[in-house]
Design an enzyme around this catalytic site. Structure first.
Site: not given
Ligand code: NAP
Length: 244
Positions: A9, A61, A152, A154, A156
């Site tokens: 991602g 993934v 979500y 669960a 995480k």
């Molecule tokens: P984001 O900007 O929406 O990015 C999510 C990324 O995950 C994208 O690059 C997307 O790639 C990739 N992805 C989704 N489904 C996929 C799959 N099946 N296979 C491969 N790649 C996939 O979100 P983000 O905030 O940067 O999130 C990154 C991580 O941080 C996530 O695990 C999220 O749960 C965690 N997180 C975020 C926050 C927050 O507040 N933003 C808080 C806690 C944890 P494509 O677009 O190419 O599909």
């Protein structure tokens, strides 16, 4: 020899910030994307034009065959994988009665099974080289649970359990496994939340603001560095004090 990092991602948000940081630190960077080919390509082109070694690799993934192929392609290209950052994730807000079963399954499949798949695909290579660092991106909701994000939260929480178990299993092979648990971070993942809800949330964060993607990539980088060689099975909260 240059070390190699695989970031799932890595096309945007926290993953993109992590790709930029590792490229600037001199790593070969393998950016995995699923849907966002354009964003991944633009990011890789801009880093390559600065002289960094960056390639993009498509894989979902949640699909084991695709993660096996992803790892093989990265190893073929760069000669190995030293660091795996399991960052790919999705979210959907709604009560347990509102959320569609298909959406809930997808959240578990990407957020938890995706981390499991990538760890399983990369483990033989890391065990063979007797070195590796795995950093999983969990969430503070995996630590304390969020109303309207049961699947979500669960998924995480599962990532935290996986991290602790795998850390014990892989430690004898010289591999560390840790997690970061971000709080509210400014990325497209939160673009569906209304401004009013965001403001209410921010008021409850002791440091009084959302976090930036680079504040998470800094924590990921630390856990991948020699400074963290004696740290394994841990969860590093990066949340402005919201969860302590
Ligand atoms: P984001 O900007 O929406 O990015 C999510 C990324 O995950 C994208 O690059 C997307 O790639 C990739 N992805 C989704 N489904 C996929 C799959 N099946 N296979 C491969 N790649 C996939 O979100 P983000 O905030 O940067 O999130 C990154 C991580 O941080 C996530 O695990 C999220 O749960 C965690 N997180 C975020 C926050 C927050 O507040 N933003 C808080 C806690 C944890 P494509 O677009 O190419 O599909």
């Amino acid at each position: 020899m240059k070390k190699t990092v695989l970031i799932t991602g890595g096309s945007k948000g926290i993953g993109a910030a992590t790709a930029i940081l590792f490229a600037e630190k001199g790593f070969n960077v393998a950016i995995n994307y699923n849907n966002s080919f354009q964003s991944a390509k633009i990011l890789a082109n801009s880093l390559n034009s600065r002289g960094y070694s960056v390639e993009i690799f498509k894989a979902d993934v949640s699909n084991k065959l695709e993660t096996n192929l992803l790892v093989k392609e990265v190893v073929d290209k760069f000669g190995g994988i030293d660091i795996l950052v399991n960052n790919a994730g999705i979210s959907k807000i709604g009560t347990i009665t509102q959320i569609d079963d298909i959406d809930a399954d997808m959240i578990f499949d990407v957020n938890l099974k995706g981390v499991y798949n990538c760890c399983k695909s990369v483990a033989p290579f890391m065990i063979g080289q007797k070195f590796g660092k795995i950093i999983n991106v969990s969430s503070m909701w995996g630590q304390v649970g969020a109303s309207c994000e049961v699947a979500y939260s669960a998924s995480k929480a599962g990532v935290i359990g996986l991290t602790k178990a795998l850390a014990k299993e892989l430690a004898p092979s010289g591999i560390t496994v840790n997690a970061v648990a971000p709080g509210l971070i400014e990325t497209s993942m939160n673009s569906d939340i209304t401004v009013e809800d965001l403001n209410n949330f921010v008021e409850e964060i002791p440091l009084g603001r959302m976090g930036s993607p680079s504040e998470i990539s800094d924590a990921i980088y630390f856990l991948s560095s020699p400074s963290a060689d004696y740290i394994t099975g841990q969860v590093l909260g990066v949340n402005g004090g919201y969860v302590i």
